[in-house]
Motif scaffolding. Structure first.
Motif, PDB file in Angstrom:
ATOM      1  N   GLY A 269       0.033  -4.237  -1.614  1.00 33.61           N
ATOM      2  CA  GLY A 269      -0.806  -3.787  -1.137  1.00 33.61           C
ATOM      3  C   GLY A 269      -0.605  -2.322  -1.786  1.00 33.61           C
ATOM      4  O   GLY A 269      -0.422  -0.985  -0.790  1.00 33.61           O
TER       5      GLY A 269
ATOM      6  N   SER B  64      -3.203   2.594  -3.652  1.00 36.22           N
ATOM      7  CA  SER B  64      -1.843   2.527  -3.350  1.00 36.22           C
ATOM      8  C   SER B  64      -1.055   3.052  -4.309  1.00 36.22           C
ATOM      9  O   SER B  64       0.634   3.994  -3.666  1.00 36.22           O
ATOM     10  CB  SER B  64      -1.337   1.316  -2.922  1.00 36.22           C
ATOM     11  OG  SER B  64      -2.902   1.094  -2.317  1.00 36.22           O
ATOM     12  N   GLN B 105      -1.498  -2.281   5.863  1.00 37.88           N
ATOM     13  CA  GLN B 105      -1.372  -3.481   5.310  1.00 37.88           C
ATOM     14  C   GLN B 105       0.064  -4.063   6.015  1.00 37.88           C
ATOM     15  O   GLN B 105       0.588  -5.105   6.157  1.00 37.88           O
ATOM     16  CB  GLN B 105      -1.680  -3.566   4.276  1.00 37.88           C
ATOM     17  CG  GLN B 105      -2.642  -3.370   3.522  1.00 37.88           C
ATOM     18  CD  GLN B 105      -3.716  -4.219   2.163  1.00 37.88           C
ATOM     19  OE1 GLN B 105      -3.467  -5.270   2.222  1.00 37.88           O
ATOM     20  NE2 GLN B 105      -4.237  -3.218   1.188  1.00 37.88           N
ATOM     21  N   ASP B 181      -3.607   4.784   3.952  1.00 38.22           N
ATOM     22  CA  ASP B 181      -3.499   4.179   2.745  1.00 38.22           C
ATOM     23  C   ASP B 181      -4.452   3.043   3.881  1.00 38.22           C
ATOM     24  O   ASP B 181      -3.667   2.105   4.318  1.00 38.22           O
ATOM     25  CB  ASP B 181      -2.782   3.297   2.259  1.00 38.22           C
ATOM     26  CG  ASP B 181      -3.335   2.453   0.929  1.00 38.22           C
ATOM     27  OD1 ASP B 181      -4.005   2.303   0.920  1.00 38.22           O
ATOM     28  OD2 ASP B 181      -2.158   2.348   0.434  1.00 38.22           O
ATOM     29  N   GLU B 182      -5.586   3.138   3.792  1.00 40.92           N
ATOM     30  CA  GLU B 182      -6.588   1.715   5.015  1.00 40.92           C
ATOM     31  C   GLU B 182      -6.548   1.609   6.003  1.00 40.92           C
ATOM     32  O   GLU B 182      -6.027   0.932   6.509  1.00 40.92           O
ATOM     33  CB  GLU B 182      -6.353   0.807   3.942  1.00 40.92           C
ATOM     34  CG  GLU B 182      -7.119   0.793   2.383  1.00 40.92           C
ATOM     35  CD  GLU B 182      -7.044  -1.071   1.763  1.00 40.92           C
ATOM     36  OE1 GLU B 182      -7.500  -1.724   2.639  1.00 40.92           O
ATOM     37  OE2 GLU B 182      -7.006  -0.640   0.585  1.00 40.92           O
TER      38      GLU B 182
HETATM   39 MG   LIG Z   1      -4.130  -0.161  -1.812  1.00 38.83          MG
END
Ligand SMILES: [Mg+2]
Ligand SMILES: Nc1ncnc2c1ncn2[C@@H]1O[C@H](COP(=O)(O)OP(=O)(O)OP(=O)(O)O)[C@@H](O)[C@H]1O
Lengths: 269, 343
Positions: A269, B64, B105, B181-182
């Motif tokens: 990620g 990312s 995440q 990031d997200e």
């Molecule tokens: Mg990413």
């Protein structure tokens, strides 16, 4: 000065945090206690068998050997630095990122965490110590000076070992395959730390080998002081040697880390 | 001076190639072969103080990776980064003091500790004065509804609770630069809304410079005036969100499921065929020229429709259209977008 105070206070918080993490896994404590007791029993029976037809091995009596072995078991957490698995896990999971994102010396933080977790583990060894005393007749040293010498030596040895493990753990930046390395190091530290056999019983060449790698510094060296196998008068020399280990290992590990951190690729990620 | 300056930033990953089996593993040990993957390819941009910029792109575009380099944890293969005048990798620890990061995440909180204990430790690490810390904690308890979560260990939190906690942890020291990031990944609409409001209020009011990646164009629309779109590691658009919205926001997509094979359709003006599949057809129409009901009724006259659904054009589609030249006439040249007035 202010910065130092701040760092100390951070380290203190980290120090205080680890026991809480420990307490989250109480079940393991009880399982560990049972396993340790069994392990100790096996060692005691083994050494009694060895001494069946002889009074002394390498100038140590059965009682001396048992005292050494039992104390080495009780203080086994001194060698229990599992940086390799820890690093490896954090690298694999990509958690390393959060350590690197903190405005604090990563190594310092880890050291304090490990020190705190050492204290915790030693406290958790109390039941084992009771078992050793009641079941296996462990005779505790009573001289405070011996204990003092031991404490200093144990801290130095643990610190040297920490840096050594740090150095090894940096290898995981390059391989990300940790398991093999971790198992290898664990096995080596089990035998070469001197927690199963007193160093003096090893053949001369093996003693040389063992004393030229750091594993023995955290168990064999301090416990030998504690049991009197190494006379108290030699304590300052022992400390100096250990201090040299600490310095050398610290330099090597800090340098290697600086290089290795460039290799970090945060997974996922 | 810009807060973030990125020049020709490049990251190439070397991925070891392994042949299968033990033989392969041994071969790899002695003669490792690597495949190179350019995740970020000579990108340039500058962010000023107080800007909230959306950094978007499809999966694997390199978002990312860029953020990791900006935070200093990943060493760039080439190019340079300056964040508040520092090289974030070389001066990682000094840089860390000034930034707040959320990786949607992962978690930066200590898994087994109650949230409040993690926050206490973080506040200490970043030198937040105790009085200010208390104030921030009160504020966050309100805006992020953390009150009941403070005693809960992170491992026992739901995703939404965790994300709120993460935001608190990232912003409790009021950093100058924030990377998100997200931050809304996997959240339901209500939590998303709450988090957007929080980011808008917290970062906006304090003049933080924010870089936000997300797959939810709604986040971008609500929070950012400027977007940077990257694809395969390259910046393909850098400019106002308005341009994107004007260009692509007027389209809708409509997908029909049919009972039989799809014949060629005659479509109302302003409507075009995007794709046909097995018993499936997707159209795009211009909302100014026609309406969904007109399109639907036109199609239903020609084929038997079992079901249909409406959607906004997604990012992958926008990227495809940018490649096809959608922005060429009167659009913004990707690199030239930096021609905003210098501060
Ligand atoms: Mg990413
Ligand atoms: N540690 C790594 N080693 C090798 N390749 C990597 C690594 N991390 C990322 N990549 C590759 O770099 C490219 C960009 O990845 P990145 O994670 O930056 O994408 P992203 O834009 O964040 O995507 P997503 O929206 O899926 O999060 C991908 O092709 C990925 O496979």
């Amino acid at each position: 000065m202010r910065a130092l105070r701040r760092d100390l206070s951070i380290y203190l918080s980290i120090f205080g945090m680890t026991p809480k993490v420990f307490m989250a896994y109480q079940l393991w404590f009880w399982i560990g206690l049972v396993l340790n007791t069994i392990g100790m029993a096996i060692l005691v029976f083994f050494w009694r068998a060895v001494y069946a037809d002889t009074d002394s091995v390498a100038a140590l009596s059965l009682q001396q050997t048992l005292t050494y072995i039992l104390l080495a078991q009780i203080f086994f957490p001194l060698t229990d630095v599992d940086l390799i698995f820890d690093f490896g896990f954090n690298l694999r999971e990509g958690n390393i990122i959060h350590f690197l994102l903190r405005p604090i010396n990563f190594q310092g933080m880890y050291y304090v965490q490990n020190l705190s977790s050492l204290m915790m583990r030693l406290i958790l060894q109390i039941p084992i110590a009771v078992v050793a005393t009641l079941l296996f007749g462990l005779q505790w040293p009573t001289d405070p000076a011996t204990w003092g010498a031991f404490a200093v030596s144990a801290l130095l040895g643990f610190t040297a070992l920490f840096f050594f493990h740090w150095f090894l753990a940096c290898l995981t930046f390059y391989t990300t395959e940790v398991w093999g390395l971790g198992v290898l190091i664990f096995g080596m530290s089990l035998f070469l730390s001197g927690s199963l056999v007193p160093l003096t019983m090893m053949p001369g060449w093996l003693q040389t080998v063992v004393l030229s790698i750091p594993f023995a510094q955290a168990i064999a060296v301090p416990v030998s002081l504690l049991t009197g196998i190494t006379p108290l008068i030699q304590a300052p020399l022992v400390w100096l040697t250990q201090l040299a280990w600490v310095t050398g290992m610290w330099l090597v590990s800090a340098l290697f880390f600086r290089v290795a951190v460039r290799k970090v690729t945060v997974q996922g990620g | 001076m810009s807060v973030i300056e990125v020049e020709n930033l490049t990251k190439v990953f070397k991925i070891p190639q392994k042949d299968p089996g033990l033989g392969g593993a041994i071969k790899g040990l002695f003669a490792p072969r690597f495949q190179s993957k350019t995740a970020v390819d000579r990108i340039n941009f500058r962010l000023d103080r107080g800007e909230i910029v959306g950094y978007i792109g499809v999966n694997g575009a390199g978002k990312s990776t860029t953020i990791k380099m900006l935070t200093g944890v990943l060493m760039p293969t080439g190019g340079s980064i300056r964040v508040l005048g520092r090289d974030p990798h070389r001066q990682r620890i000094d840089n860390a003091r000034e930034i707040g990061v959320v990786f949607g995440q992962r978690t930066q909180l200590w898994w087994d500790l109650a949230l409040i204990e993690s926050l206490n430790l973080i506040a200490r690490m970043y030198d937040v004065p105790p009085a200010r810390y208390k104030q921030m904690l009160d504020e966050f308890s309100q805006t992020l509804d953390l009150g009941s979560l403070l005693k809960v260990p992170v491992r026992n939190m739901s995703l939404g609770q965790k994300m709120r906690s993460e935001l608190a942890a990232a912003l409790i020291h009021e950093p100058k630069v924030v990377y998100l990031d997200e931050p809304t990944i996997g959240l339901d609409l209500i939590v998303k809304e709450r988090i957007r409001d929080f980011i808008k209020a917290e970062c906006g009011s304090k003049g933080m410079t924010v870089m936000l990646t997300t797959h939810d164009l709604g986040d971008i629309e609500q929070l950012c005036r400027r977007v940077i779109i990257i694809d395969e590691g390259r910046v393909i658009y850098d400019g106002p969100i308005e341009t994107i919205k004007k260009k692509f926001g007027k389209f809708r997509e409509i997908t029909f499921e049919t009972t039989g094979l799809v014949p060629s359709l005659s479509l109302p003006p302003g409507c075009e065929l995007l794709s046909t599949g097995d018993r499936k057809v997707t159209l795009r129409f211009d909302r100014i020229q026609t309406t969904a009901s007109q399109v639907a009724s036109a199609v239903m006259k020609q084929i038997e429709v079992r079901d249909f659904s409406l959607s906004e054009p997604d990012l992958a589609n926008i990227v495809k259209q940018i490649y096809n030249g959608a922005l060429d006439n009167g659009g913004v040249e990707p690199e030239a977008a930096d021609a905003r007035p210098a501060p």
